[in-house]
Design a protein around this motif. Structure first.
Motif, PDB file in Angstrom:
ATOM      1  N   VAL A 538       0.859  -1.575   0.102  1.00 15.59           N
ATOM      2  CA  VAL A 538      -0.291  -0.074   0.146  1.00 15.59           C
ATOM      3  C   VAL A 538       1.103   1.444   0.200  1.00 15.59           C
ATOM      4  O   VAL A 538       0.448   2.278  -0.803  1.00 15.59           O
ATOM      5  N   TYR A 539       2.230   1.097   1.178  1.00 15.47           N
ATOM      6  CA  TYR A 539       3.217   2.089   0.775  1.00 15.47           C
ATOM      7  C   TYR A 539       3.414   2.456  -0.614  1.00 15.47           C
ATOM      8  O   TYR A 539       3.925   4.083  -0.662  1.00 15.47           O
ATOM      9  N   ALA A 540       3.442   1.305  -1.657  1.00 21.87           N
ATOM     10  CA  ALA A 540       4.224   1.501  -3.178  1.00 21.87           C
ATOM     11  C   ALA A 540       3.625   2.359  -3.923  1.00 21.87           C
ATOM     12  O   ALA A 540       3.745   3.469  -4.572  1.00 21.87           O
ATOM     13  N   LEU A 541       2.419   2.095  -3.159  1.00 23.14           N
ATOM     14  CA  LEU A 541       1.346   2.165  -4.362  1.00 23.14           C
ATOM     15  C   LEU A 541       1.380   3.889  -4.296  1.00 23.14           C
ATOM     16  O   LEU A 541       1.138   4.580  -5.230  1.00 23.14           O
ATOM     17  N   TRP A 542       1.092   4.044  -2.793  1.00 21.58           N
ATOM     18  CA  TRP A 542       0.861   5.840  -2.584  1.00 21.58           C
ATOM     19  C   TRP A 542       2.006   6.297  -2.459  1.00 21.58           C
ATOM     20  O   TRP A 542       1.824   7.569  -3.233  1.00 21.58           O
ATOM     21  N   ASN A 543       3.124   5.574  -2.669  1.00 23.02           N
ATOM     22  CA  ASN A 543       4.191   6.617  -3.289  1.00 23.02           C
ATOM     23  C   ASN A 543       4.295   6.760  -4.416  1.00 23.02           C
ATOM     24  O   ASN A 543       5.202   7.707  -5.000  1.00 23.02           O
ATOM     25  N   ILE A 544       3.634   5.783  -5.516  1.00 21.35           N
ATOM     26  CA  ILE A 544       3.788   5.833  -7.116  1.00 21.35           C
ATOM     27  C   ILE A 544       2.785   6.390  -7.819  1.00 21.35           C
ATOM     28  O   ILE A 544       3.050   7.689  -8.393  1.00 21.35           O
ATOM     29  N   THR A 545       1.348   6.954  -6.799  1.00 25.42           N
ATOM     30  CA  THR A 545       0.175   7.781  -6.895  1.00 25.42           C
ATOM     31  C   THR A 545       1.060   9.300  -6.646  1.00 25.42           C
ATOM     32  O   THR A 545       0.823  10.058  -7.555  1.00 25.42           O
ATOM     33  N   SER A 546       1.702   9.147  -5.980  1.00 28.84           N
ATOM     34  CA  SER A 546       2.288  10.802  -5.793  1.00 28.84           C
ATOM     35  C   SER A 546       3.116  11.183  -6.687  1.00 28.84           C
ATOM     36  O   SER A 546       3.304  12.798  -6.797  1.00 28.84           O
ATOM     37  N   LEU A 547       3.315  10.469  -7.962  1.00 33.39           N
ATOM     38  CA  LEU A 547       4.573  11.402  -8.572  1.00 33.39           C
ATOM     39  C   LEU A 547       3.239  12.687  -9.109  1.00 33.39           C
ATOM     40  O   LEU A 547       3.926  13.497  -9.925  1.00 33.39           O
TER      41      LEU A 547
END
Length: 625
Positions: A538-547
């Motif tokens: 989930v953290y990885a998803l948020w990290n990529i979404t914030s791009l």
């Protein structure tokens, strides 16, 4: 007495303009203009004011520049910030080790559920024995496992075919079974508003959309279980005892909630000595993978007590457990949208590691596809069948190459000519598994479906584990803090441009640029490898979404730079000097930081999920030790 013009001063007596001297240029900040003073300026420094209220006297710095130059300038500030990040990351790592303990450290593979009694709690041993006895009795009465079709999404929910498989035709009434399937399919379907909310969240915030979908899937599974367990009258079953006690049917699903199945059990009053059938009579037997090969739901083989009990009739449980662990390790690397390439190593693994060990027990496993739906969704799994020596194994393998379906395979010209020459056992296998065997020859003909988010798989994908778990955790902590620091610095930079820029970056996508930090802290400080791995994804998803938010910040900086160059044409866009010319620096740093974080999180997840590195060994002897 005549005043000197703005930008000049006069410190001698006289009324001539020639006595006015220009103010020293080095005393005027580049964002300042000279002020008019009544009576003129008599001495230096000449009075000035900043061109905008956003800049602060006396140097007309932005809030960001004020911070940087307070600590000695860009280079010294950068070194100081780097040292502070490393120090805080060390403190964070120590706190994480104290809080989490040794739960996440690699160790022996956990005991498979249902494989043996857990003696770690002696006072619960009697309860464990009861549970094991119930599982054994349940497995003994098991007749058939019927898998739901579809991936359990809002656009393609679970559904069962109306035609009962031949394995259960002797224990169900076909008409009543069709009515039961209609009720199940109606319950499994989602409401329109559930899919609409998911579509909106996909646009605004994909991690929230994924969480919403998982929540609705969980509710749907719970509703189906309640219906089968307590609401349905079991009228489709021939057993009077099953109808009276509401037994004989059980709905379950894999942990990822993408694969559901319906188990059929005997009621005990059938008086059929041939039921339940032994394992060899069920061959070829299908075991479908859970997941879809995506980052959040990789393929996996779910081996529960029923499967273990059946397989143990032929293959020892220890061998089967090890095979499942190795198979799931290989399946983690299979990527949706790139199945043709990523399935190939798994096929080779089956031939070099799995089947040679199973040959001793005259059993073989093959990769297969199953029951393609009308929308083209295809499930994948294993086909387990018996072989009698190498000749029969080769015959089955060569014959199975011609079994494929228009829904998921592109038929080539040779396939039509081969179809007429298929052996009878191939036709029987095709009928029993409602699909076909995949091998090196026909793997390249797969229709690999990809979606809108497929490009993200180039950044986020499951990998093999790497060593140095503590080092990976420390670097993730450093990058997590660096990410948050860069977000704050970028916000200060945007504040010097306009408050509108701040709002755009914060809400396009909504709060996406702030979410990775709490999501990362939550993932690092969670207990248990499985929970930590899920939260890390989930953290990885948020990290990529914030791009997306970073791209918005980049655009805002570019627009501000373009407007500034109209006023100051001599400015260079990629300088590291002032605030206007270094607009690209922090957004670029954020992009690099997030890309590196994505790779490190993939390694972190692999360390948590793969606790035995030998599963990736190319040497079968090392794997089976």
């Amino acid at each position: 007495m005549q005043e000197c013009p703005v930008g000049t001063y006069k410190n001698i007596t006289g009324s001539s303009k020639s006595l006015c001297s220009p103010c020293p240029a080095y005393e005027l900040p580049h964002r300042a203009i000279y002020m008019h003073i009544r009576g003129g300026v008599a001495e230096t420094p000449c009075p000035y004011k900043c061109v905008s209220d956003r800049y602060r006297m006396p140097h007309c710095f932005t809030a960001l520049e004020e911070l940087i130059y307070t600590f000695g300038g860009p280079w010294f500030f950068g070194l100081l910030l780097s040292g502070l990040l490393v120090l805080l990351a060390l403190v964070l790592s120590i706190a994480r080790m104290k809080f989490v303990g040794t739960d996440e450290f690699p160790g022996p593979a956990p005991t498979q559920h249902g494989s043996q009694i857990d003696h770690s709690f002696p006072f619960l041993e009697s309860l464990n024995e009861v549970l094991e006895t119930n599982r054994a009795e349940e497995s003994h009465c098991h007749v058939h496992r019927m898998f739901f079709m579809g991936p359990n999404t809002f656009s393609e929910p679970w559904h069962l075919p109306h035609t009962p498989p031949e394995q259960i035709t002797d224990i169900v009434y076909e008409d009543a079974f069709n009515k039961f399937v209609d009720e199940i399919n109606a319950l499994a379907a989602y409401q329109w508003w559930e899919g609409s909310i998911c579509s909106i969240l996909c646009i605004l915030s994909y991690p929230l959309a994924w969480s919403w979908q998982q929540w609705r899937r969980r509710k749907k599974l719970q509703r189906l279980r309640e219906f089968v367990r307590s609401e349905y009258d079991h009228s489709c079953l021939r057993s009077c005892r099953s109808r009276a006690l509401y037994e004989g049917l059980k709905v379950a699903a894999t942990p990822d909630l993408m694969l559901g199945y319906l188990d059929f059990y005997l009621g005990g009053d059938e008086k059929r000595p041939d039921l339940p059938t032994r394992l060899h009579q069920r061959f070829p037997m299908s075991l479908i993978f859970g997941g879809d090969g995506s980052y959040m739901a990789p393929f996996s083989l779910h081996s529960d007590s029923v499967v273990i009990s059946l397989i143990s009739q032929v293959v020892p449980s220890s061998i089967w457990h090890r095979l499942v662990v190795g198979l799931n390790a290989q399946l983690r690397l299979v990527r949706h949208g790139n199945l043709k390439v990523t399935f190939l190593p798994m096929l080779k693994w089956l031939e070099t590691h799995a089947n040679p060990a199973l040959d001793t027990y005259h059993v073989r496993v093959d990769l297969a596809w199953f029951q393609a739906t009308a929308l083209g969704y295809c499930q994948y799994g294993l086909v387990i069948h018996a072989v009698e020596g190498e000749a029969v194994a080769a015959e089955l393998q060569s014959g199975s190459r011609i079994i494929f379906d228009q829904h998921s395979l592109n038929q080539n010209e040779d396939a039509d000519s081969q179809l007429g020459h298929s052996r009878s056992n191939d036709a029987y296998m095709c009928k029993r598994i409602t699909g076909g065997i995949l091998n090196v020859d026909n793997l390249m003909t797969l229709k690999d479906r990809s979606d809108l988010f497929h490009p993200l798989s180039l950044i986020l994908h499951n990998t093999k584990p790497v060593g140095h778990q503590d080092l990976v955790g420390l670097v993730i902590s450093i990058l997590l803090l660096a990410d948050f620091s860069l977000v704050l610095l970028t916000s200060l930079q945007l504040y010097s441009y306009s408050m509108v820029d701040i709002l755009l970056v914060l809400f396009v996508l909504p709060l996406g640029i702030l979410a990775p930090f709490p999501a990362g802290i939550n993932a690092l400080f969670s207990h248990g490898p499985r929970r930590s791995a899920g939260l890390a994804r989930v953290y990885a998803l948020w990290n990529i979404t914030s791009l997306v938010n970073v791209v918005v910040a980049f655009v805002c900086g570019l627009v501000h730079y373009k407007s500034s160059t109209k006023r100051h044409p001599s400015m260079q866009p990629w300088n590291l000097g002032g605030d206007e010319t270094s607009w690209w620096l922090f957004p670029t740093g954020l992009v690099l930081c997030k890309l590196i974080q994505a790779r490190l999180v993939d390694w972190h997840v692999s360390i948590l999920e793969i606790q035995d590195r030998a599963v990736y060994s190319n040497d079968p002897t090392i794997f089976w030790q």
